[in-house]
Design a protein around this motif. Structure first.
Motif: not given
Length: 774
Positions: A581-598
């Motif tokens: 397997r010849d794979l490179s991965a990038l994880l793009l994480i959304d940390i906008s204001e809505s991720t503050r919700d509980r």
């Protein structure tokens, strides 16, 4: 439309009827500097047109006035009207007024005036029919996409329309927009005819059809044929080399000449199709690069020739119609001077055309060797074997071979250089293989000793892509600028968004470690998956010299060969090996204001995202897959913030955990710019397969965009760009809020919705392992 029997004079202004004629005359009464020329124009027109036609013309003048076209533009329109009045055709004048008003809206009064002044030349070239209407439409389109070029184009309209056809003009504009995308200085040079490509397009043979005209149909043709979207480019237009005469393959990229000299119209289109189909057949059916080793140029040329024949034979077995596409170009005859190029052309036809008769011993031997290798047609090794033997034979014949003047025949076949691994002795080339992403422009380094003039776009372009260190302000250091799609106007705004690097605030890595300890069951299950993947997925290898089992098909073929008096293939065994397997991965994480919700559990959405990323990162670290973690948020187009949690060139350790734990929610979600930057980052890796996974909890939004659909469409175009660059992009959406937008952006087959946010760590890992096995 006929001339009026009774001339219409200025007495119509005394009517109390509120119409365009009356309003225009009242307006001109207030413009003392324009009134004399207007009266002269009106008198001339009234001798040729009826009242209804003059009413329509007055409406066109009012529209120009309402868009603030200015006195110069009105005078230019009146001059055009007076010079055209004797033809008694009102429709071209009305169209000119409407198009000039459109150009004024997008590019300004000066551009509209310049277009009207260029109209007489365009009309004399194209006439007053549909071709002139297409000229206006192209100019209007240009005002929307590149408003700074209208005045330049109009000033040089005589040279630009010199080829004499509207198709040539449209192709010239399309080529300029495509070749200079995102580079305003280069665009100005192109439309002012200072660019080499612009000058060549104008000077090339009339009636010729080039790559730019055929690119779209070639992509559709190859995608339908092979089921793969091809990467097509023409050869660079700004080098100092002679025009390329043959197609070429560079990695996954197919390079085609701008034009095939002396081939016009439908014949040129057919030749482009034949060349593109042949090159793509190499990419689909080929088996890697041949090592050059100690081979001589003549042997390399013959290996190329046999490999071309092998590939085409395999392709025609799948698609017999390809023979009709390629056959017209095999025109070699069994006569003439015995020289290396002619013998190679005759051999190429002999291997392609079973009905071709040639008594030359060299051609006959090559045909016989190729026929005897027919059972092994899927094995590229036969090309090297046959090519080396034939090269030795031709060398002993003392036939002269000049590698500097040799050109591959037939004309549709590529130059063959893309089939070889030259190692450290790779031939130098002025061509720079630039795989997408095309729209990216990294900030360029500015040096005091650099002196690049405005008129030298080639030198400026060479510097694009070099990062310029910018002093960080409170918003962070600028690291790149990217375009953004304007949905309302249907244009791409170059360098519209600014991406800034925000240093990751560090927190206690024990927060991540303790969270992982609380999900031991999930970690153990993923650990078993890791061990399974590290062992690798076995694949079966048929027709081997040795192995653990017999290959029944190979045994049968060997038996048939013995019965028919031919030498059997000794590779009759079957073995297996683990697939790499010849794979490179990038994880793009959304940390906008809505991720503050509980959530109901009391944890925030961002906390669950952090746990999911930690679980997956731990697994990828054990697998040894190169991966990167990027978090993003935005505060308008000038402030798209990227935070590097882990880069590709550093290990996933407690420092990365500290950055992950330190992420804070806030701001908005400008996904398109984040996707383009992620594509740039993962595009720097050398892995054969590249993957971007976006983790988000809603649809794109930002403070300076009123309609969220604008950012959805921009993100969709960014995702399409990733696909074109060979990068897989998947969206993982938390909850149902953003699923519709994500499906639009990534496609339904590349979107996964997580109904319960608490299930994210499990679902995200499942997705990665499913993708990693492909």
């Amino acid at each position: 439309m006929s001339a009026a029997k009774h001339p219409v004079t200025l007495h119509v202004v005394s009517s109390e009827e509120d119409n365009a004629t009356r309003r225009l005359h009242l307006l001109m009464r207030q413009r003392e500097n324009l009134r004399p020329m207007f009266r002269a124009t009106w008198d001339d027109l009234s001798r040729s047109f009826e009242a209804a036609e003059l009413e329509a013309w007055a409406g066109a003048v009012l529209e120009l006035a309402h868009v603030n076209a200015g006195p110069a533009c009105l005078i230019a329109y009146w001059d055009t009207s007076r010079s055209s009045a004797e033809r008694a055709e009102i429709a071209p004048l009305l169209a000119a007024g409407q198009m000039a008003a459109d150009i004024c809206r997008y590019a300004g009064a000066q551009a509209a005036t310049a277009a009207l002044k260029a109209l007489p030349i365009a009309a004399s070239t194209f006439g007053n029919g549909p071709a002139l209407a297409r000229w206006w439409q192209t100019m209007s389109m240009l005002s929307r996409q590149a408003p700074e070029t209208i005045t330049l184009t109009a000033a040089r309209i005589g040279e630009i329309v010199a080829p004499g056809t509207i198709d040539a003009f449209e192709n010239f504009v399309a080529a300029g927009l495509r070749a200079t995308s995102g580079n305003k200085a280069r665009r100005i040079a192109y439309f002012s005819l200072q660019d080499a490509l612009a000058r060549r397009l104008i000077a090339r043979d009339l009636g010729s059809v080039g790559f730019l005209e055929t690119e779209a149909e070639l992509k559709a043709f190859l995608t339908a044929l092979w089921g793969r979207t091809p990467l097509l480019r023409s050869f660079p237009s700004d080098n100092n080399h002679a025009p390329q005469r043959r197609a070429s393959i560079a990695g996954p990229l197919i390079r085609l000449p701008e034009v095939f000299r002396g081939v016009h119209g439908n014949a040129a289109r057919a030749l482009f199709r034949a060349a593109a189909a042949h090159a793509q057949a190499h990419l689909v059916l080929g088996q890697g690069l041949f090592p050059v080793g100690t081979l001589k140029p003549l042997q390399i040329a013959l290996v190329n020739l046999v490999e071309d024949a092998r590939i085409e034979t395999s392709a025609m077995r799948q698609f017999p119609g390809l023979r009709r596409l390629w056959a017209p170009y095999h025109v070699a005859s069994p006569t003439g001077v015995v020289a290396a190029p002619t013998l190679l052309a005759r051999l190429a036809r002999a291997l392609f055309d079973p009905s071709y008769a040639d008594d030359d011993s060299f051609v006959a031997k090559g045909r016989a060797m190729f026929a005897s290798a027919a059972p092994r047609i899927a094995d590229a090794a036969i090309s090297r074997e046959i090519g080396m033997l034939l090269g030795n034979d031709l060398g002993q014949m003392r036939v002269q071979f000049n590698v500097k003047t040799y050109v591959v025949e037939p004309v549709y076949r590529d130059d063959g250089l893309g089939l070889w691994d030259f190692g450290d002795n790779a031939p130098s080339s002025g061509d720079v293989v630039e795989l997408p992403i095309e729209a990216l422009r990294i900030e360029r380094e500015e040096r005091p000793d650099e002196d690049i003039a405005e008129g030298e776009p080639e030198k400026r372009d060479a510097e694009l892509g070099r990062a310029r260190p910018v002093a960080p302000d409170h918003r962070g250091a600028v690291i790149a600028r990217y375009p953004e799609w304007d949905r309302a106007h249907g244009v791409e705004r170059a360098e519209w968004t600014v991406v800034r690097e925000i240093a990751a605030p560090l927190s206690d890595p024990r927060l991540v470690e303790e969270a992982l300890d609380r999900v031991d069951v999930l970690r153990n299950r993923i650990g078993r998956l890791v061990r399974g993947v590290k062992i690798g997925r076995s694949i079966r290898l048929n027709r081997q010299h040795e192995g653990h089992d017999l290959d029944i098909d190979a045994v049968l073929d060997a038996g048939i060969a013995l019965r028919t008096g031919r030498e059997p293939d000794p590779r009759v065994f079957r073995s297996s090996t683990s697939m790499h397997r010849d794979l490179s991965a990038l994880l793009l994480i959304d940390i906008s204001e809505s991720t503050r919700d509980r959530l109901a559990s009391g944890a925030t959405i961002l906390a669950v995202e952090q746990l999911a990323v930690a679980v997956l990162a731990e697994a990828m670290g054990k697998l040894g897959d190169p991966f990167s973690l990027l978090a993003f948020a935005s505060d308008g187009r000038e402030d798209v913030e990227m935070t590097t949690v882990k880069s590709f060139d550093e290990p996933y350790d407690r420092t990365s955990m500290a950055r992950l734990a330190g992420l804070k929610p806030g701001l908005s979600t400008r996904l398109g710019a984040a996707l383009r930057h992620a594509a740039h980052v993962v595009g720097q890796t050398t892995s054969g397969r590249k993957l971007v996974i976006v983790l988000t909890d809603g649809e794109p939004s930002d403070i300076d965009v009123a309609d969220p659909l604008d950012l959805v469409e921009d993100a969709r175009r960014a995702a399409v760009g990733l696909h074109a660059a060979g990068i897989d992009a998947y969206g993982v959406v938390l909850g149902q809020t953003g699923i519709q937008a994500a499906s639009r952006i990534f496609g339904r087959g590349k979107t996964m919705m997580v109904h319960r946010v608490e299930d994210l760590p499990n679902r995200l890992s499942e997705l990665y392992f499913r993708l990693a096995r492909r």
